[in-house]
Design an enzyme around this catalytic site. Structure first.
Site, PDB file in Angstrom:
ATOM      1  N   ASP A   1       1.799  25.708  23.988  1.00  0.00           N
ATOM      2  CA  ASP A   1       2.353  26.046  25.288  1.00  0.00           C
ATOM      3  C   ASP A   1       3.848  26.306  25.099  1.00  0.00           C
ATOM      4  OD1 ASP A   1       2.632  26.515  27.999  1.00  0.00           O
ATOM      5  OD2 ASP A   1       1.460  24.760  28.577  1.00  0.00           O
ATOM      6  N   TRP A   2       4.447  26.977  26.049  1.00  0.00           N
ATOM      7  CA  TRP A   2       5.842  27.384  25.947  1.00  0.00           C
ATOM      8  C   TRP A   2       6.748  26.161  26.124  1.00  0.00           C
ATOM      9  CZ3 TRP A   2       2.276  30.620  25.395  1.00  0.00           C
ATOM     10  CH2 TRP A   2       2.486  31.985  25.158  1.00  0.00           C
TER      11      TRP A   2
END
Length: 932
Positions: free
Chosen positions: A473-474
């Site tokens: 995930d970012w």
């Protein structure tokens, strides 16, 4: 392969992970694909005898042409005994007495068709070197659809069409008729058919069967052998990795933020999106362009001028349909529009369970039950990927609250985790076969999701044999070698969201120093490339063309219509009478549009324009608060042209009450905004809306409330309101869909995918620190999910003896249904329920037959959903349907030997209208069984 039961040193875990895919596939046989065709089901079947002959004949797939469903069950049992994959293909999957074709495959199934084309089966089979597109339609399937399906899905693989095929279409598209057999081939160099004798039991008479042998074409070779579409994605990836330089390999392992860093220019080649990995033109490797797509393809800030997309209804709306076709169509809509906007990766497939209605991101998810969520999200993933776009499955795992999501640790025991959140992921993986899995921000039992060896290596890649790649995930990466050794394959936009681009220089040093094996580096790259090959990124690159606006509108509206839930309808206030003369619509900005959720998933640019109500706070991240331009007021006026329909904004309760008193019917629209990165502070409607509803209901006994919310809310006025419709976040056709339901143009058929608590006191954690934008107390470092463990939602309520406001699975209709003659057959891990469903009312409608298993007294989990089937019936119509239980929902997970085991004992199967409303009950004795 042997399952890991104890912690291993990292190098051993990596070696096992690298071997997982190869161990799952059978050894490659001769350079040919073989199919054995039977015309009928033998009266007796001995698995050992049949299995030995199939091995002798080197059969890759076995088909039985025309089979009654009860006979098909014996063939499925044979497949279970042989370790094969089995599919029963019929034009009417729900009908108990349907006929169809059965296909058994010893080769792994890489992709498959399903609800989108009943009766027209597509299997993409992979022997480790070659891939085959096998099309095996059911009797009475549309012959033209077989060829059309092949055109959409073949992707250059050698193809075999069996059964009734449209001859003119097949020959016009290059297929060659099989000599001596019914069917067509393309991409094979030759084919031959011969009759063989098949011994099906030790002493029985042998049957005559037809053996088809189709020779693969010679490898393409040349300078780019990896472009040979007749090879499997794994074989193509191996050929390509062998030609890559070290720099080219590391280029694949981290994406850039596709919107630019700190407001700067976009990375060269990026189209404007969440993530971008440059291609390698020297080798023909395309760029990776990733878009956010929780509820539609996003266009942040309108950075891609002119690009629009369909704002789909929220995840709970799709889940409330209990209709896998709805989920598939929604996924296909997002995938198609992504491909048309130059994206080949979609950050879709959200399957985190709803453990708390205050979770700000519930609107992206699919409810509280692992079977329902897994199946619905799996179908959505499959729909995305049918459009040649890779879909993620996320957020792996236990990202069930947004508060302090980057830091908190979700604490839960292994068995409970496997029987709840991980089971949802496992089912979604089996159904949808996502190309990528996104690891989560949070910690799980003290370890970050993107550094979690147990989750990524041991469970995902080894036990579940996931062949794709894990992306972060970012902002979810905290290390280089540790994350890579734990199973992370690609870092997402680390130059913006993480402290460092760990998968560049730090990982290079780790590989050079031997901390991370070279084999692990090559595995990371190969997993990414094989996924790109498998989903057409190389062979069918995206094109920038206009989206099909009407097709998107149709998909969105059907989702609203099937996914909105009629929770209450006293005195049959709904549907609105055709002769009603005066209606007042109150609140919720219903004159302008319908609300949507906030954060990275919000779709702000549509064919109808952008935000219909700009300026509602917050206007910055995770806002802006958006109202999609689809006015329920205008839609109601269109449906009821002879009625006077006024609008009052609801900001003044007294004024709203006066307007309600002057109308025959008052319809109050109530909204609740939620967003990524922040949880709701409570379960109450904001902005004095409870007082508004109470005041209107006091003034008008025919008050209807339409809720547009993230999930369940407190309903202090419920007993004063005769009709209540839950519309969730209904998307770009929300107004039209709601109007169709209120007027009876469409009969409501949605059923709750979550339990609706009376208030937060009924939750496992009534008080949670740190909720909301300006919390009084800082967030806790841990969230204790061991409180409920695997008993999420309705299971928690059953275990604690709590009575909810509305039960999981609850939902009303404008007609009535009756269930009769429930019968249940249990055979090992297979439990089959058959029941008559009858529409006893005056209008057509759909009901959801819900199958629950009541566990023996003293079980930790009292009840489980094990199967479901949505059935549409005309007035007076009866259908006998069959529901097959998902085996893992019958079992418990044994943490010692990593197996799902059904415990012997007396159980009860319940055919129910909701989790707390059984209609038919049948006792059943289950034997001790290990689920395969």
């Amino acid at each position: 392969m042997k399952t890991i039961t104890k912690p291993l040193v990292l190098t051993t875990a990596i070696a096992l992970s690298l071997a997982a895919t190869a161990a799952a596939a059978p050894a490659a046989g001769p350079d040919a694909f073989t199919v054995l065709r039977l015309q009928q089901v033998p009266a007796t079947l001995d698995a050992a005898t049949v299995g030995a002959q199939l091995q002798t004949l080197d059969v890759d797939a076995l088909t039985v042409e025309d089979v009654e469903r009860a006979e098909a069950d014996r063939l499925v049992a044979l497949a279970d005994a042989l370790g094969y994959t089995a599919r029963f293909i019929t034009v009417d999957p729900a009908a108990a007495g349907s006929r169809g074709r059965v296909v058994l495959s010893r080769l792994p199934v890489e992709a498959a068709s399903g609800v989108e084309a009943p009766g027209v089966s597509y299997l993409r089979l992979n022997d480790g070197r070659h891939v085959v597109a096998l099309y095996a339609p059911a009797p009475k399937a549309d012959p033209a659809r077989v060829v059309d399906t092949a055109a959409q899905t073949r992707m250059g693989a050698p193809a075999l069409l069996l059964g009734a095929v449209d001859t003119a279409r097949a020959e016009a598209t290059g297929y060659v008729a099989l000599e001596g057999a019914a069917g067509y081939r393309q991409g094979f160099s030759a084919a031959r058919a011969q009759d063989v004798k098949l011994q099906v039991s030790a002493n029985g008479k042998p049957l005559t069967a037809q053996l088809l042998t189709l020779d693969y074409t010679a490898p393409v070779g040349g300078a780019t052998p990896w472009m040979d579409t007749g090879l499997s994605a794994d074989a193509r990836a191996r050929l390509l990795v062998a030609q890559m330089t070290v720099d080219e390999k590391f280029q694949m392992l981290h994406s850039y933020f596709g919107l630019g860093k700190d407001g700067g220019p976009l990375p060269e080649g990026a189209v404007g999106s969440a993530g971008f990995v440059p291609g390698v033109p020297r080798l023909g490797i395309p760029a990776q362009q990733s878009a956010d797509a929780g509820v539609g393809v996003t266009n942040p800030g309108g950075i891609r001028k002119g690009d629009i997309a369909t704002a789909m209804p929220s995840g709970p709306s799709t889940a409330s349909s209990w209709n896998p076709q709805i989920a598939y169509t929604g996924g296909a809509t997002m995938g198609r529009e992504a491909w048309q906007q130059r994206f080949n990766i979609l950050l879709a497939g959200s399957v985190n369970l709803q453990r708390d209605p205050r979770n700000g991101r519930n609107f992206e998810y699919a409810g509280e039950d692992p079977l329902l969520a897994g199946r619905m999200v799996g179908e959505s993933i499959r729909g995305v990927q049918r459009q040649h776009v890779i879909s993620t499955m996320k957020h792996f795992a236990l990202n069930d609250m947004e508060t302090s999501r980057n830091f908190h640790s979700a604490e839960i025991g292994e068995q409970a985790m496997r029987e709840s959140d991980l089971l949802a992921f496992e089912i979604a993986l089996e159904e949808g076969k996502p190309g990528s899995v996104m690891c989560s921000y949070n910690k799980i039992n003290g370890t970050y999701g993107c550094e979690h060896d147990y989750l990524m290596n041991q469970v995902l890649k080894q036990e579940w044999k996931f062949p794709g790649y894990v992306m972060s995930d970012w902002g979810g990466v905290h290390s280089g070698s540790k994350a890579a050794l734990a199973g992370l394959d690609q870092q997402s936009a680390g130059e913006v969201f993480d402290k460092a681009v760990y998968f560049d220089e730090p990982l290079r040093l780790a590989v050079a120093g031997g901390v991370v094996p070279q084999a692990r580096l090559d595995d990371m790259v190969a997993r990414i490339l094989r996924t790109m090959f498998a989903h057409g990124n190389f062979d069918l690159p995206p094109e920038h063309v206009a989206i099909d606006v009407q097709a998107g509108f149709d998909a969105a509206q059907r989702t609203v219509e099937e996914g909105s839930v009629l929770l209450r309808n006293e005195r049959n206030v709904l549907p609105l009478a055709a002769d009603v003369k005066r209606i007042v619509v109150i609140g919720g900005h219903a004159d302008k549009g319908v609300i949507g959720g906030g954060g990275s998933s919000h779709v702000g640019y549509t064919a109808r324009g952008t935000n219909a109500v700009p300026g509602v706070l917050p206007t910055t991240w995770p806002g802006p608060v958006i109202f999609h331009p689809s006015s329920p007021l205008e839609a109601l006026r269109a449906e009821l042209p002879n009625a006077t329909i006024d609008y009052v904004d609801g900001t003044n309760v007294a004024a709203a009450a006066r307007a309600a008193a002057a109308a025959e019917v008052a319809i109050v629209f109530a909204t609740q905004w939620s967003a990524e990165s922040v949880d709701l502070p409570h379960m109450r409607l904001p902005d004095n809306q409870d007082a508004l509803i109470a005041g209107v209901a006091k003034a008008n006994p025919n008050t209807v409330v339409v809720l547009e919310t993230n999930g369940p809310v407190e309903l202090p006025w419920l007993q004063q309101v005769p009709a209540l419709l839950q519309a969730w976040y209904p998307g770009i056709r929300g107004g039209e869909g709601i109007a169709a339901l209120l007027t009876g143009k469409v009969n409501p058929s949605g059923r709750l995918p979550v339990t609706w608590p009376v208030d937060a006191s009924q939750l496992p954690r009534p008080e949670v620190n740190g909720l909301g934008f300006n919390p009084k107390h800082k967030p806790d470092e841990t969230i204790n999910y061991d409180i409920e463990g695997a008993n999420v939602g309705y299971k928690w309520f059953a275990a604690k003896g709590l009575v909810p406001q509305f039960a999981f699975g609850h939902g009303l209709s404008y007609t009535q249904f009756a269930y009769d003659n429930l019968s249940v057959v249990a055979d090992g891990q297979r439990v089959l329920a058959t029941v008559d469903v009858r529409n006893t009312g005056m209008v057509a409608g759909a009901d959801v037959a819900q199958l629950y298993l009541k566990l023996p007294e003293g079980s930790a989990t009292p009840i489980r959903l094990v199967g479901f089937q949505k059935v549409t019936l005309q007035p007076g119509e009866t259908r006998r349907i069959q529901i097959e239980a998902e085996p893992k929902t019958l079992a418990s997970f044994d943490t010692a030997d990593k197996q799902w085991k059904i415990a012997a004992g007396q159980y009860e199967v319940q055919l129910s209208r909701s989790a707390s409303e059984p209609l038919q009950r049948v006792p059943v004795q289950l034997e001790a069984t290990v689920v395969r």
